[in-house]
Write an enzyme that holds these catalytic residues in place. Structure first.
Site, PDB file in Angstrom:
ATOM      1  N   SER A 184      10.917  -2.757   0.345  1.00 34.18           N
ATOM      2  CA  SER A 184      11.164  -1.651   1.271  1.00 34.18           C
ATOM      3  C   SER A 184      10.409  -1.894   2.569  1.00 34.18           C
ATOM      4  O   SER A 184       9.337  -2.524   2.567  1.00 34.18           O
ATOM      5  CB  SER A 184      10.648  -0.373   0.607  1.00 34.18           C
ATOM      6  N   TYR A 238       3.860   4.521  -4.277  1.00 33.85           N
ATOM      7  CA  TYR A 238       5.183   3.879  -4.293  1.00 33.85           C
ATOM      8  C   TYR A 238       5.164   2.642  -3.391  1.00 33.85           C
ATOM      9  O   TYR A 238       5.535   1.537  -3.804  1.00 33.85           O
ATOM     10  CB  TYR A 238       6.272   4.865  -3.838  1.00 33.85           C
ATOM     11  N   LYS A 248       5.320  -1.637  -4.266  1.00 29.63           N
ATOM     12  CA  LYS A 248       6.200  -2.665  -3.672  1.00 29.63           C
ATOM     13  C   LYS A 248       5.346  -3.791  -3.088  1.00 29.63           C
ATOM     14  O   LYS A 248       5.666  -4.973  -3.228  1.00 29.63           O
ATOM     15  CB  LYS A 248       7.079  -2.059  -2.568  1.00 29.63           C
TER      16      LYS A 248
END
Ligand code: NAD
Ligand code: UDP
Length: 336
Positions: free
Chosen positions: A124, A149, A153
């Site tokens: 992302s 989150y 990643k």
């Protein structure tokens, strides 16, 4: 090629699976439907006129993975499964690290044992943290993520870099900007469970009369109209980027990072106005506080994706919103 797709029933995975099938690839999906529905797979079958090979289960389940790799000669893994809500990750920290990081390690370990080298990972733009400049280049520094989150990643990207250094894997890391829209058929699309967190699904709820108004998080950003600016990318363009990545891994080794974005930024207000013009529906909205963790502006410099993957996003913001609206009209409550 035979591709194992984790999270293939989800928003992005379902569109990619359709593209893979259209290109003649064989697909095996593993999904536990924690954030999706079997109905998406039925719709893929209808659109592709092919039956889908899917396994209901957890992609971090070692026995399940052993069975899959023992019974199939897998050429590549596309890894979409995981949790994706920034806000939820701040309260369910361990769940996020377990489902996103720990299970990815198990998956990679099983791939290594079965000598499956090719891996395409859903990362992302959030890994860039607060960008020093826009557009964000693929060589910009990563890190400085502001929530579990994003950090999950970032950690996986570091692990993948180490695996590439050790010459164990050939990897494409795809950093998505803001995927929106739906398949032009209006049969598959984004189907959030509960109240949507993201702009377009929330706007569609307001347009469909499911919610009263859209709350715009901040109108005092240093942008052209004070609202946040993002690089919205059509889900079909994003899906095409995955197929190109698979082609790329046929002739390239090592680890490669690409930005999947259009290279153009639109503000929240510009997106709302574009939707209103397209549909003739007024979107009631009001301004509220900035959302914690949001950045002012974020759009991609996808130079390497354009050059090396030979991929360019082609669809316009109008295409994205038209297709999203068609899907919403067909399935106002998504699959649920
Ligand atoms: P999604 O929630 O729609 O899809 C994820 C799928 O994985 C779902 O079908 C879910 O049921 C499944 N899943 C989750 N945990 C699982 C587990 N342990 N075992 C098996 N299946 C499991 O999300 P999406 O929008 O399609 O995103 C796909 C990937 O792309 C995610 O990794 C996400 O973090 C990443 N990503 C998404 C966006 C976005 O805006 N949608 C942006 C950047 C990155
Ligand atoms: N946004 C908003 N209202 C909403 C949801 C989002 O104003 O209900 C704004 C958000 O502040 C950001 C942009 O829309 O500027 C895109 O947010 P989204 O959650 O869709 O994606 P993000 O860029 O956060 O991944």
């Amino acid at each position: 090629m035979k591709i194992l797709v984790t999270g293939g029933a989800g928003y992005i995975g379902s569109h990619v699976v359709l593209e893979l099938l259209a290109q003649g690839h064989e697909v095996i999906i593993i999904d536990n439907f924690s954030n999706s529905s079997e109905i998406a797979l039925k719709h893929i079958e209808k659109l592709s006129e092919k039956s889908i090979n899917y396994i209901y289960g957890d992609y971090g389940d070692e026995n399940l993975l052993s069975n899959i790799f023992n019974c199939n000669k897998i050429d590549a893994v596309m890894h979409f499964a995981g949790f994706k809500s920034v806000s939820e990750s701040q309260t369910k920290v361990l769940n996020y690290y377990l489902n996103n990081v720990a299970s990815t390690l198990t998956l990679l370990h099983k791939m290594k044992l079965h000598n499956v080298r090719r891996f395409i990972f859903s990362s992302s733009a959030t890994v860039y943290g607060i960008p020093k400049r826009v557009p964000i280049s693929e060589t910009a520094e990563v890190g400085g993520t502001t929530n579990p989150y994003g950090t999950s990643k970032y950690i996986i990207e570091q692990i993948l870099n180490d695996l590439g250094q050790a010459n164990d894997f050939d990897i494409v890391i795809l950093r998505y900007f803001n995927p929106v829209g739906a398949h032009p058929s209006g049969l598959i699309g984004e189907s959030p469970k509960g109240a949507p967190n993201n702009l377009v699904p929330y706007l569609l709820d307001v347009a469909a009369g499911i919610r009263d108004q859209l709350y715009i998080y901040g109108n005092d950003y240093p942008t052209r109209d004070g609202t946040g600016v993002r690089d919205f990318i059509h889900i079909m363009d994003l899906a095409a980027g995955h197929v190109r990545s698979l082609d790329f891994l046929q002739t390239n080794t090592g680890v490669h990072c690409f930005n999947l974005g259009t290279g153009k930024g639109y503000s929240v207000l510009e997106l709302i106005t574009t939707f209103e013009k397209l549909t003739n529906i007024k979107i009631a909205h009001s301004y509220t506080e900035r959302r914690p963790g949001d950045i002012a502006e974020c759009w991609a410099d996808p130079t390497n994706a354009n050059r090396l993957l030979k991929w360019t996003a082609e669809k316009t913001l109008q295409d994205m919103l038209n297709d999203a609206w068609r899907w919403k009209n067909n399935f106002p409550n998504g699959y649920f």
